[in-house]
Enzyme design. Structure first.
Site, PDB file in Angstrom:
ATOM      1  N   GLY A  77      -0.876 -20.478  20.266  1.00 24.12           N
ATOM      2  CA  GLY A  77       0.416 -19.881  19.917  1.00 24.12           C
ATOM      3  C   GLY A  77       0.408 -19.222  18.552  1.00 24.12           C
ATOM      4  N   CYS A  78      -0.243 -19.874  17.604  1.00 25.00           N
ATOM      5  CA  CYS A  78      -0.294 -19.339  16.237  1.00 25.00           C
ATOM      6  C   CYS A  78      -1.143 -18.079  16.167  1.00 25.00           C
ATOM      7  CB  CYS A  78      -0.813 -20.403  15.275  1.00 25.00           C
ATOM      8  SG  CYS A  78       0.295 -21.842  15.200  1.00 25.00           S
ATOM      9  N   THR A  79      -2.206 -18.040  16.947  1.00 21.95           N
ATOM     10  CA  THR A  79      -3.040 -16.846  17.004  1.00 21.95           C
ATOM     11  C   THR A  79      -2.266 -15.696  17.643  1.00 21.95           C
ATOM     12  OG1 THR A  79      -5.064 -18.151  17.080  1.00 21.95           O
ATOM     13  CG2 THR A  79      -5.209 -15.881  17.883  1.00 21.95           C
ATOM     14  N   ALA A  85       0.287 -14.451  15.001  1.00 23.64           N
ATOM     15  CA  ALA A  85      -0.364 -13.717  13.911  1.00 23.64           C
ATOM     16  C   ALA A  85      -0.847 -12.348  14.388  1.00 23.64           C
ATOM     17  CB  ALA A  85      -1.525 -14.527  13.342  1.00 23.64           C
TER      18      ALA A  85
END
Length: 153
Positions: A43-45, A48
């Site tokens: 999710g963070c990738t 970003a």
């Protein structure tokens, strides 16, 4: 709890680029300050990379984009280089900034939350979006708010 219209808490933190980011130095332009749980997780990738892919839009809107997690500067450097992120990632190792911005924990308190703040050119909070599951939604909603701010200027 921080509210819309509140003055955003000032801070200085180290970046993945080896320098420091001071919020007060950004006055005069909007800042997108997004808190995310952890470098290199799915999710963070996605979040970003969505900010990266639409970064030109943020520049066109005069905004500064900054990501924040409790990961180290070294972790941020790897993450940023791997995904060619054009904006700084701030290392909030002790979670002090997360607490200062009252970012809630998610998933029964097991994960740091995912919250995006839009801080206007005067340093006031113009928008808060809290959603752990809607990682990419943070980008589209933030752009809408910035467009609204630009039209009022």
């Amino acid at each position: 709890m921080l509210q819309l219209g509140d003055l955003a808490p000032d801070f200085t933190l180290p970046t993945d680029k080896g320098d420091t980011f001071h919020l007060a130095d950004q006055r005069g332009r909007p800042v997108v300050l997004y808190f995310y749980p952890k470098d290199d997780t799915p999710g963070c990738t996605a979040e970003a990379c969505a900010f990266r892919d639409q970064y030109a839009d943020f520049l066109d809107l005069g905004a500064v984009v900054v990501g924040v997690s409790s990961d180290s500067e070294a972790s941020h450097q790897k993450f940023s280089q791997k995904h060619r992120l054009p904006f700084p990632l701030l290392a909030d190792g002790g979670g002090q900034l997360r607490r200062q911005y009252e970012v809630p924990r998610a998933l029964l308190g097991l994960l740091p939350g995912r919250v995006t703040f839009v801080i206007d050119k005067n340093g006031k909070i113009a928008y808060i979006f809290n959603s752990l599951s809607g990682a990419i939604d943070h980008v589209s909603k933030t752009k809408e708010v910035l467009r609204g701010l630009a039209s009022k200027a």
